[in-house]
Design a protein around this motif. Sequence first.
Motif, PDB file in Angstrom:
ATOM      1  N   LEU A  13      40.453  56.083  28.032  1.00  0.00           N
ATOM      2  CA  LEU A  13      40.351  57.263  28.891  1.00  0.00           C
ATOM      3  C   LEU A  13      40.672  56.950  30.353  1.00  0.00           C
ATOM      4  CD1 LEU A  13      37.222  59.022  27.369  1.00  0.00           C
ATOM      5  CD2 LEU A  13      39.619  59.704  27.173  1.00  0.00           C
ATOM      6  N   TYR A  14      40.633  55.678  30.705  1.00  0.00           N
ATOM      7  CA  TYR A  14      41.026  55.236  32.046  1.00  0.00           C
ATOM      8  C   TYR A  14      41.449  53.775  31.928  1.00  0.00           C
ATOM      9  CZ  TYR A  14      37.163  52.042  32.745  1.00  0.00           C
ATOM     10  OH  TYR A  14      36.337  50.956  32.637  1.00  0.00           O
ATOM     11  N   PHE A  15      42.094  53.232  32.949  1.00  0.00           N
ATOM     12  CA  PHE A  15      42.508  51.829  32.925  1.00  0.00           C
ATOM     13  C   PHE A  15      41.344  50.934  33.330  1.00  0.00           C
ATOM     14  CE2 PHE A  15      47.070  53.199  33.311  1.00  0.00           C
ATOM     15  CZ  PHE A  15      47.523  52.518  32.183  1.00  0.00           C
ATOM     16  N   GLU A  16      41.009  49.976  32.473  1.00  0.00           N
ATOM     17  CA  GLU A  16      39.892  49.079  32.763  1.00  0.00           C
ATOM     18  C   GLU A  16      40.141  48.244  34.017  1.00  0.00           C
ATOM     19  OE1 GLU A  16      36.925  45.919  30.491  1.00  0.00           O
ATOM     20  OE2 GLU A  16      38.667  46.726  29.442  1.00  0.00           O
ATOM     21  N   ARG A  17      41.405  47.993  34.331  1.00  0.00           N
ATOM     22  CA  ARG A  17      41.711  47.229  35.540  1.00  0.00           C
ATOM     23  C   ARG A  17      41.165  47.928  36.784  1.00  0.00           C
ATOM     24  NH1 ARG A  17      48.155  48.769  35.186  1.00  0.00           N
ATOM     25  NH2 ARG A  17      47.967  50.850  36.123  1.00  0.00           N
ATOM     26  N   ASP A  18      41.055  49.263  36.737  1.00  0.00           N
ATOM     27  CA  ASP A  18      40.503  49.999  37.876  1.00  0.00           C
ATOM     28  C   ASP A  18      39.022  49.680  38.055  1.00  0.00           C
ATOM     29  OD1 ASP A  18      42.986  51.137  38.194  1.00  0.00           O
ATOM     30  OD2 ASP A  18      42.458  53.037  37.245  1.00  0.00           O
ATOM     31  N   TYR A  19      38.314  49.516  36.945  1.00  0.00           N
ATOM     32  CA  TYR A  19      36.913  49.117  37.036  1.00  0.00           C
ATOM     33  C   TYR A  19      36.790  47.699  37.567  1.00  0.00           C
ATOM     34  CZ  TYR A  19      32.136  47.930  35.905  1.00  0.00           C
ATOM     35  OH  TYR A  19      30.825  47.521  36.001  1.00  0.00           O
ATOM     36  N   VAL A  20      37.658  46.816  37.111  1.00  0.00           N
ATOM     37  CA  VAL A  20      37.651  45.428  37.595  1.00  0.00           C
ATOM     38  C   VAL A  20      37.821  45.408  39.113  1.00  0.00           C
ATOM     39  CG1 VAL A  20      38.870  43.222  37.545  1.00  0.00           C
ATOM     40  CG2 VAL A  20      38.480  44.484  35.412  1.00  0.00           C
ATOM     41  N   ALA A  21      38.798  46.158  39.619  1.00  0.00           N
ATOM     42  CA  ALA A  21      39.034  46.213  41.061  1.00  0.00           C
ATOM     43  C   ALA A  21      37.817  46.765  41.797  1.00  0.00           C
ATOM     44  CB  ALA A  21      40.265  47.057  41.355  1.00  0.00           C
ATOM     45  N   SER A  22      37.178  47.784  41.227  1.00  0.00           N
ATOM     46  CA  SER A  22      35.985  48.367  41.831  1.00  0.00           C
ATOM     47  C   SER A  22      34.845  47.351  41.872  1.00  0.00           C
ATOM     48  CB  SER A  22      35.559  49.608  41.042  1.00  0.00           C
ATOM     49  OG  SER A  22      34.356  50.142  41.525  1.00  0.00           O
ATOM     50  N   GLY A  23      34.682  46.610  40.785  1.00  0.00           N
ATOM     51  CA  GLY A  23      33.633  45.594  40.737  1.00  0.00           C
ATOM     52  C   GLY A  23      33.868  44.471  41.726  1.00  0.00           C
ATOM     53  N   PHE A  24      35.111  44.044  41.851  1.00  0.00           N
ATOM     54  CA  PHE A  24      35.426  43.002  42.828  1.00  0.00           C
ATOM     55  C   PHE A  24      35.130  43.485  44.249  1.00  0.00           C
ATOM     56  CE2 PHE A  24      38.867  40.834  39.983  1.00  0.00           C
ATOM     57  CZ  PHE A  24      37.863  40.247  39.239  1.00  0.00           C
ATOM     58  N   ALA A  25      35.412  44.748  44.508  1.00  0.00           N
ATOM     59  CA  ALA A  25      35.138  45.308  45.828  1.00  0.00           C
ATOM     60  C   ALA A  25      33.627  45.312  46.095  1.00  0.00           C
ATOM     61  CB  ALA A  25      35.698  46.718  45.934  1.00  0.00           C
ATOM     62  N   ALA A  26      32.835  45.691  45.087  1.00  0.00           N
ATOM     63  CA  ALA A  26      31.382  45.712  45.255  1.00  0.00           C
ATOM     64  C   ALA A  26      30.846  44.321  45.569  1.00  0.00           C
ATOM     65  CB  ALA A  26      30.724  46.273  43.995  1.00  0.00           C
ATOM     66  N   VAL A  27      31.341  43.338  44.851  1.00  0.00           N
ATOM     67  CA  VAL A  27      30.926  41.955  45.107  1.00  0.00           C
ATOM     68  C   VAL A  27      31.379  41.528  46.506  1.00  0.00           C
ATOM     69  CG1 VAL A  27      31.272  39.547  44.430  1.00  0.00           C
ATOM     70  CG2 VAL A  27      30.882  41.297  42.681  1.00  0.00           C
ATOM     71  N   LEU A  74      25.594  34.135  38.676  1.00  0.00           N
ATOM     72  CA  LEU A  74      24.964  35.192  37.899  1.00  0.00           C
ATOM     73  C   LEU A  74      24.562  36.381  38.762  1.00  0.00           C
ATOM     74  CD1 LEU A  74      22.742  33.256  35.317  1.00  0.00           C
ATOM     75  CD2 LEU A  74      24.882  34.483  34.904  1.00  0.00           C
ATOM     76  N   GLU A  75      24.257  36.122  40.041  1.00  0.00           N
ATOM     77  CA  GLU A  75      23.925  37.236  40.922  1.00  0.00           C
ATOM     78  C   GLU A  75      25.165  38.090  41.180  1.00  0.00           C
ATOM     79  OE1 GLU A  75      21.897  38.198  45.285  1.00  0.00           O
ATOM     80  OE2 GLU A  75      21.916  36.143  44.527  1.00  0.00           O
ATOM     81  N   MET A  76      26.309  37.438  41.318  1.00  0.00           N
ATOM     82  CA  MET A  76      27.555  38.191  41.485  1.00  0.00           C
ATOM     83  C   MET A  76      27.894  38.975  40.225  1.00  0.00           C
ATOM     84  SD  MET A  76      30.115  35.867  43.810  1.00  0.00           S
ATOM     85  CE  MET A  76      29.863  34.273  43.016  1.00  0.00           C
ATOM     86  N   VAL A  77      27.648  38.378  39.077  1.00  0.00           N
ATOM     87  CA  VAL A  77      27.882  39.077  37.812  1.00  0.00           C
ATOM     88  C   VAL A  77      27.019  40.327  37.738  1.00  0.00           C
ATOM     89  CG1 VAL A  77      27.615  38.935  35.303  1.00  0.00           C
ATOM     90  CG2 VAL A  77      28.606  37.006  36.564  1.00  0.00           C
ATOM     91  N   GLU A  78      25.755  40.221  38.170  1.00  0.00           N
ATOM     92  CA  GLU A  78      24.850  41.366  38.139  1.00  0.00           C
ATOM     93  C   GLU A  78      25.324  42.464  39.083  1.00  0.00           C
ATOM     94  OE1 GLU A  78      21.840  43.905  37.181  1.00  0.00           O
ATOM     95  OE2 GLU A  78      22.522  42.093  36.141  1.00  0.00           O
ATOM     96  N   ILE A  79      25.793  42.087  40.270  1.00  0.00           N
ATOM     97  CA  ILE A  79      26.342  43.070  41.213  1.00  0.00           C
ATOM     98  C   ILE A  79      27.531  43.786  40.583  1.00  0.00           C
ATOM     99  CG2 ILE A  79      27.523  43.365  43.429  1.00  0.00           C
ATOM    100  CD1 ILE A  79      25.867  40.905  44.403  1.00  0.00           C
TER     101      ILE A  79
END
Length: 220
Positions: A13-27, A74-79
């Motif tokens: 329903l959406y590109f998972e790479r967009d979530y990856v980019a969002s997660g990297f930005a949050a970290v 692991l803290e970055m993974v949680e973020i």
Amino acid sequence: MNEGIVFDLDDTLYFERDYVASGFAAVGFELESRFGVSVLELQSFLWQNFLKGVRGNAFDLLLQSYPLIAIEPLEMVEIYRSHRPTIALSDQNSQLLAVLKGGYRLGIITDGLLITQSNKVEALGLKEMIDEVIYTDSLGPGHSKPSPLAFETIEKMWGLSGRRLTYVADNPAKDFASPKRLGWNTVRLRCEGQLHYEIEPKDSDHSPEREITILTQLLS
């Protein structure tokens, strides 16, 4: 309604790479606020490694390159996993779901941590478009795909089975074996940019009946 269409979530329903980019930005934003390292620099480092195929140890590599960052991986993974993602449905997919909702029951079956996947569903605005979302993480250990439990749950909830149901997904390694055994229609969305675009089914049990390159082809 006597027919249903059930979708996978990530890379369907959406590109998972967009979530990856969002997660990297949050970290990156968290690390910038705590250690003063440029978020743009950190995002670039993580994204370039992602494009090279780095999976699973991205944050370990980040710490190796930026020793001043005093944080556990692991803290970055949680973020990453718990952040509120900045992702959206394409206009095309949003319009498609609106059209399909007029004639079909619509569902989602998705693997992954409950908090992660539910945050994605909320960010994509899918709660208003989808009749039922099955998070396999909430079904207990051992019930992620290819377990049949999520598919059987949909059948019981909707009172539908066999050819009245269609599953649309992207990954032949796990997505299609169970719905095929249950007699569902199976459709693979395969388009460049998906993380599993190159994967071929290992046998006929994992091969979808049809393959499309854009979701709007479901209409035909």
